[in-house]
Scaffold this active site. Structure first.
Site, PDB file in Angstrom:
ATOM      1  NE  ARG A  78      -3.284   2.544   2.706  1.00  0.00           N
ATOM      2  CZ  ARG A  78      -3.102   3.411   3.699  1.00  0.00           C
ATOM      3  NH1 ARG A  78      -2.335   3.111   4.724  1.00  0.00           N
ATOM      4  NH2 ARG A  78      -3.707   4.581   3.677  1.00  0.00           N
ATOM      5  CG  HIS A 122      -0.896   8.967   3.416  1.00  0.00           C
ATOM      6  ND1 HIS A 122      -1.022   7.617   3.664  1.00  0.00           N
ATOM      7  CD2 HIS A 122      -0.491   9.504   4.586  1.00  0.00           C
ATOM      8  CE1 HIS A 122      -0.696   7.355   4.921  1.00  0.00           C
ATOM      9  NE2 HIS A 122      -0.376   8.495   5.514  1.00  0.00           N
ATOM     10  CD  GLU A 167      -4.442   7.752   9.840  1.00  0.00           C
ATOM     11  OE1 GLU A 167      -3.903   8.806  10.213  1.00  0.00           O
ATOM     12  OE2 GLU A 167      -4.095   6.640  10.259  1.00  0.00           O
ATOM     13  CG  ASN A 292      -4.770   3.481   8.797  1.00  0.00           C
ATOM     14  OD1 ASN A 292      -4.899   2.479   8.089  1.00  0.00           O
ATOM     15  ND2 ASN A 292      -4.424   4.657   8.306  1.00  0.00           N
ATOM     16  CE1 TYR A 294       0.666   3.036  13.412  1.00  0.00           C
ATOM     17  CE2 TYR A 294      -1.385   4.050  12.683  1.00  0.00           C
ATOM     18  CZ  TYR A 294      -0.117   3.564  12.407  1.00  0.00           C
ATOM     19  OH  TYR A 294       0.357   3.605  11.125  1.00  0.00           O
ATOM     20  CD  GLU A 352      -1.268   4.102   8.017  1.00  0.00           C
ATOM     21  OE1 GLU A 352      -0.952   4.565   9.137  1.00  0.00           O
ATOM     22  OE2 GLU A 352      -1.499   4.798   7.022  1.00  0.00           O
TER      23      GLU A 352
HETATM   24  C1  BGC Z   1      -0.543   7.799   9.271  1.00  0.00           C
HETATM   25  C2  BGC Z   1       0.910   7.586   8.933  1.00  0.00           C
HETATM   26  C3  BGC Z   1       1.748   7.817  10.166  1.00  0.00           C
HETATM   27  C4  BGC Z   1       1.347   6.801  11.214  1.00  0.00           C
HETATM   28  C5  BGC Z   1       2.110   6.893  12.519  1.00  0.00           C
HETATM   29  C6  BGC Z   1      -0.966   7.284  10.604  1.00  0.00           C
HETATM   30  O1  BGC Z   1      -1.696   8.272  11.254  1.00  0.00           O
HETATM   31  O2  BGC Z   1      -1.376   7.371   8.229  1.00  0.00           O
HETATM   32  O3  BGC Z   1       1.256   8.406   7.868  1.00  0.00           O
HETATM   33  O4  BGC Z   1       3.119   7.754   9.920  1.00  0.00           O
HETATM   34  O5  BGC Z   1      -0.011   6.949  11.518  1.00  0.00           O
HETATM   35  O6  BGC Z   1       1.877   8.105  13.139  1.00  0.00           O
END
Ligand code: BGC
Length: 458
Positions: A78, A122, A167, A292, A294, A352
């Site tokens: 991607r 992006h 995002e 995405n 995290y 992501e």
């Molecule tokens: C984004 C990336 C970024 C990653 C880590 C996401 O919000 O799509 O571009 O590097 O998180 O912060």
């Protein structure tokens, strides 16, 4: 090896990057500047005054990067297209050399059996469009659809999976509400307009795709599940606001054609009335949603935190990454199950997922010259989160694939090169790439279609 981690046969394993974060050479071969080019060259905006001028030099080293993906057994990649490389003014005149770059990239990926997955936007908006108001100008829906149509006409068929926006929440929150990201505005009245125009642009591009494209298109959102810090009415209401603002602000209009009620409460007089025509444009049938993920957020009421009146509560019992994010794999399962239940089990790709942990600027070299980077925390993060994806599949979620963020250490936006998210280490002095232990581990998971997740000792 007994496989308790059974993934669907057609589950796709890949990695992700974004144009401004890796390419470098932002003005080469006739490209126009983007807002990130300008932002990075404005003193005080970027940590250490870093810029994307060189980044990972992927614009010149893309063949080597594809060879690394191949070596790691990646099935998909991607990446994002830089709008101002192909349309230097954002609309009108096409820069053929910019289009050629992406055509060569895609053709070489295909020759190596790696499926290209392209994101149209992006964050690197052409600066020429920002000069005309950028996301605040309603015309941007048409500009974006025209740009999309150009790319679909040139590349659909070779690219079979497209994403419109990456995002939109981050663009709105970082770019227009708090100002830490380009274009760096801090304005409560602009944020809802930018947000709405992002979604109108998304809808217009999907409509354009239905006219000229024959494969799949979707929207990529970042979801951070919100858990209330307590059962108090105040904290529960704060959690609902945080969840509406970040998680429902984009998916609700895309799926239901409505915005969450809480947004009115958050933005007050700055929240406009939107026409039904706009909402109909935004609500386009999608082939998939990119999620995405995290971290999560434990939320409490905080009167002083503008404008949401919500503050995060640190969870000291858990590990935190270098970007200050709690490691919470269960949140990924919860997110995927939430998407399934709220939005009718759409096809989802985890577009992501990954973590910044400290890695040294140089790799280790042993006596025979072999390079290595040990990154046990990232390796463990990946193992736990891939297991969390598996748990969501077991719970009935329709998950099509997983893309680790990121293939390479790269420019972490306004944090510059201070945060390393790659599974492949980049020495920014020499541009030497070294797959980290996490890359070797992920390659094993990919090669065994998930079975290697059962091992504790990798
Ligand atoms: C984004 C990336 C970024 C990653 C880590 C996401 O919000 O799509 O571009 O590097 O998180 O912060």
């Amino acid at each position: 090896m007994s496989n308790i981690y059974q993934f669907p046969d057609d589950f796709v394993w890949g990695s992700a990057t974004a144009a401004y974060q890796i390419e470098g050479s932002p003005l080469a071969d006739g490209a126009g500047p983007s807002i990130w080019q300008r932002f990075a060259h404005t003193p005080g905006r970027m940590l250490n005054n870093d810029t994307g001028d060189v980044a990972c030099d992927h614009y010149n080293r893309w063949r080597e990067d594809i060879a690394i993906m191949k070596e790691l057994g990646m099935q998909a990649y991607r990446f994002s297209i830089s709008w101002s490389r192909v349309l230097p003014e954002g609309k009108g005149r096409v820069n053929q050399k910019g289009v050629d770059f992406y055509e060569r990239l895609v053709d070489t990926l295909l020759e190596n059996d790696i499926q290209p997955v392209a994101t149209l936007f992006h964050w690197d908006l052409p600066a020429a469009l920002d000069d005309q108001g950028g996301w605040l100008n309603r015309d941007i829906a048409g500009w974006f659809a025209d740009y999309g149509r150009l790319m679909f006409e040139r590349l659909d068929g070779r690219i079979k999976r497209w994403a419109t926006l990456n995002e939109p929440w981050v663009v709105t929150d970082g770019g227009y509400l708090h100002g830490a990201l380009a274009p760096g505005h801090r304005n409560r009245f602009e944020a809802p307009i930018a947000s709405h125009n992002l979604m109108r642009a998304h809808g217009a591009a999907v409509k354009a795709y239905r006219e000229v494209g024959k494969h799949e298109i979707g929207l990529v959102v970042n979801i951070e599940p919100k858990y209330s810090a307590s059962d108090s009415a105040e904290d529960l209401a704060a959690t609902r606001r945080a969840e509406a603002y970040m998680n429902r602000q984009y998916l609700d209009p895309a799926f239901f054609g409505t915005y969450p009620e809480e947004l009115r409460e958050i933005f007050g007089e700055a929240w406009p009335e939107w026409s039904q025509d706009d909402m109909d444009l935004i609500k386009q049938p999608l082939d998939f949603i990119g999620v995405n993920y995290y971290t999560r957020n434990v939320a409490k009421h905080d009167e002083l935190n503008w404008p949401l009146k919500v503050a995060p509560v640190r969870q000291n019992q858990h590990t935190y990454t270098e970007t200050g994010w709690e490691v919470f794999p269960q949140g990924l399962t919860d997110t995927l199950v939430w998407v399934k239940e709220r939005y009718g089990n759409p096809k989802v790709f985890i577009t992501e997922n990954g973590a910044a942990f400290f890695d040294p600027p140089k790799s280790e070299t042993n006596s025979s010259g072999a390079r290595r980077v040990r990154d046990p925390l990232r390796l463990s993060y990946l193992r736990q989160h891939l297991r969390a994806v598996h748990a969501a599949i077991e719970a009935g979620c329709d998950i099509g694939g997983y893309f680790v963020w990121s293939l390479l250490d790269n420019l972490e936006w306004s944090l510059g090169y201070s945060k390393r998210f790659g599974i492949v280490h980049v020495d920014f002095e020499t541009q030497t790439r070294t797959p980290k232990d996490s890359a070797r581990y992920y390659a094993k998971v990919v090669a065994t279609h998930g079975a290697a997740l059962s091992n504790e000792d990798d």
